[in-house]
Design a protein around this motif. Structure first.
Motif, mmCIF file in Angstrom:
data_model
loop_
_atom_site.group_PDB
_atom_site.id
_atom_site.type_symbol
_atom_site.label_atom_id
_atom_site.label_comp_id
_atom_site.label_asym_id
_atom_site.label_seq_id
_atom_site.Cartn_x
_atom_site.Cartn_y
_atom_site.Cartn_z
ATOM 1 N N ILE A 40 0.825 -1.210 0.000
ATOM 2 C CA ILE A 40 0.000 0.000 0.000
ATOM 3 C C ILE A 40 0.856 1.255 0.000
ATOM 4 C CG2 ILE A 40 -0.192 0.136 2.503
ATOM 5 C CD1 ILE A 40 -2.925 0.910 -0.135
ATOM 6 N N ASP A 41 2.059 1.193 0.555
ATOM 7 C CA ASP A 41 2.949 2.361 0.533
ATOM 8 C C ASP A 41 3.398 2.672 -0.893
ATOM 9 O OD1 ASP A 41 2.831 2.759 3.283
ATOM 10 O OD2 ASP A 41 4.485 1.372 3.668
ATOM 11 N N GLU A 42 3.621 1.627 -1.687
ATOM 12 C CA GLU A 42 3.988 1.845 -3.082
ATOM 13 C C GLU A 42 2.790 2.374 -3.880
ATOM 14 O OE1 GLU A 42 5.722 -1.594 -4.809
ATOM 15 O OE2 GLU A 42 7.482 -1.591 -3.497
ATOM 16 N N ILE A 43 1.605 1.920 -3.543
ATOM 17 C CA ILE A 43 0.398 2.441 -4.189
ATOM 18 C C ILE A 43 0.263 3.931 -3.897
ATOM 19 C CG2 ILE A 43 -2.119 2.337 -4.268
ATOM 20 C CD1 ILE A 43 -0.702 -0.008 -5.613
ATOM 21 N N HIS A 44 0.600 4.342 -2.691
ATOM 22 C CA HIS A 44 0.558 5.756 -2.314
ATOM 23 C C HIS A 44 1.660 6.565 -2.987
ATOM 24 C CE1 HIS A 44 -1.707 4.694 1.661
ATOM 25 N NE2 HIS A 44 -2.518 4.760 0.611
ATOM 26 N N GLY A 45 2.643 5.884 -3.581
ATOM 27 C CA GLY A 45 3.711 6.580 -4.280
ATOM 28 C C GLY A 45 4.865 6.995 -3.390
ATOM 29 N N TRP A 179 -4.470 1.672 -11.348
ATOM 30 C CA TRP A 179 -4.985 0.312 -11.385
ATOM 31 C C TRP A 179 -5.691 -0.023 -10.077
ATOM 32 C CZ3 TRP A 179 -6.179 -2.651 -15.147
ATOM 33 C CH2 TRP A 179 -5.474 -2.631 -16.349
ATOM 34 N N PHE A 180 -5.059 0.363 -8.981
ATOM 35 C CA PHE A 180 -5.652 0.114 -7.665
ATOM 36 C C PHE A 180 -7.003 0.813 -7.550
ATOM 37 C CE2 PHE A 180 -6.485 0.651 -3.201
ATOM 38 C CZ PHE A 180 -5.909 -0.442 -2.574
ATOM 39 N N ASP A 181 -7.082 2.047 -8.014
ATOM 40 C CA ASP A 181 -8.321 2.823 -7.940
ATOM 41 C C ASP A 181 -9.426 2.159 -8.755
ATOM 42 O OD1 ASP A 181 -9.790 5.246 -7.159
ATOM 43 O OD2 ASP A 181 -9.687 5.770 -9.276
ATOM 44 N N PHE A 182 -9.075 1.688 -9.949
ATOM 45 C CA PHE A 182 -10.066 1.034 -10.803
ATOM 46 C C PHE A 182 -10.568 -0.263 -10.160
ATOM 47 C CE2 PHE A 182 -10.901 -2.231 -14.035
ATOM 48 C CZ PHE A 182 -12.005 -1.655 -14.662
ATOM 49 N N LEU A 183 -9.638 -1.073 -9.667
ATOM 50 C CA LEU A 183 -10.037 -2.340 -9.059
ATOM 51 C C LEU A 183 -10.794 -2.127 -7.756
ATOM 52 C CD1 LEU A 183 -6.821 -4.453 -9.734
ATOM 53 C CD2 LEU A 183 -9.057 -4.680 -10.834
#
Length: 238
Positions: A40-45, A179-183
């Motif tokens: 999740i940290d990588e998803i947050h950038g 991608w995370f947002d779409f899924l």
């Protein structure tokens, strides 16, 4: 024992429900796997941002009573823009904390400087644009507008956002986050705000999903040879 016609109806109901719900079940499974396998940290950038953002120490800040402000101060925050301190008063107005002057809108160069304080130094700047409004599905939805969208030359289509009103760094967006947002949208079935778990669509599909599972158990019961043998033995004993 369930009659043959009843068993056929149960089988048809289970088949059609499975076909109707299959795509959504597949999306729930795919999205769940994606969520469990991603950081999740990588998803947050966080991998694009500095671990520690250096805060400049300022001296000789003027008192708030010396500001060109006629309103009572309900909230105050000290912000840094291009190595200069600013008071953010009542979440509405910026004042230079050294001179007391009211600041106008953030410039593009100032926004780039703000982003540089948070983003990794080796990222190559591409372009900057001003955004006034965003749609319900925009990646910057729900955050202060207007804002500057700062793009970087990366394979991940990386973008950083800085609010124009107070010069505060807002967030970063990149390919994996999208991608995370779409899924996440397909998982919650909230096709507007993403985070509402009480939508009628989600409730309906959850209920139909339960019915599908129960019909599967019932179908097993009506077609199981073992159950038939047990029922025959019970009738024979009677």
């Amino acid at each position: 024992m369930v009659k043959r016609k009843t068993a056929i109806k149960i089988r048809k109901a289970h088949r059609y429900l499975g076909f109707f719900l299959g795509i959504q079940f597949l999306m729930w499974t795919i999205s769940g796997m994606y969520f469990s396998w991603t950081d999740i940290d990588e998803i947050h950038g966080d991998q694009f941002k500095k671990e520690i953002t250096e805060q400049t120490a300022f001296n000789n800040l003027i008192a708030t009573s010396e500001l060109e402000n006629e309103q009572s101060i309900k909230s105050l925050e000290l912000l840094e823009i291009d190595n200069k301190p600013y008071y953010w008063i009542n979440e509405a107005t910026l004042y230079n904390a050294l001179t007391g002057e009211k600041k106008g809108e953030l410039t593009e160069q100032e926004a780039i400087k703000v982003a540089e304080r948070y983003m990794l130094a080796d990222l190559e700047f591409d372009k900057i644009q001003r955004i006034e409004t965003v749609g319900d599905h925009h990646e910057y939805r729900g955050r202060p507008l207007p804002a500057y969208e700062i793009s970087y030359k990366t394979d991940e289509n990386l973008k950083a956002y800085v609010a124009i009103e107070n010069g505060a760094f807002q967030t970063v967006r990149h390919r994996d986050w999208r991608w995370f947002d779409f899924l996440w949208m397909t998982h919650t079935m909230d096709y507007q705000g993403r985070d509402n778990f009480n939508t009628i669509v989600l409730r309906a599909f959850s209920l139909l999903g339960l019915i599908t599972v129960l019909s599967g158990f019932l179908l097993w019961y009506t077609s199981s040879p073992t159950v038939r043998k047990i029922n025959k033995k019970t009738k024979t004993k009677k």
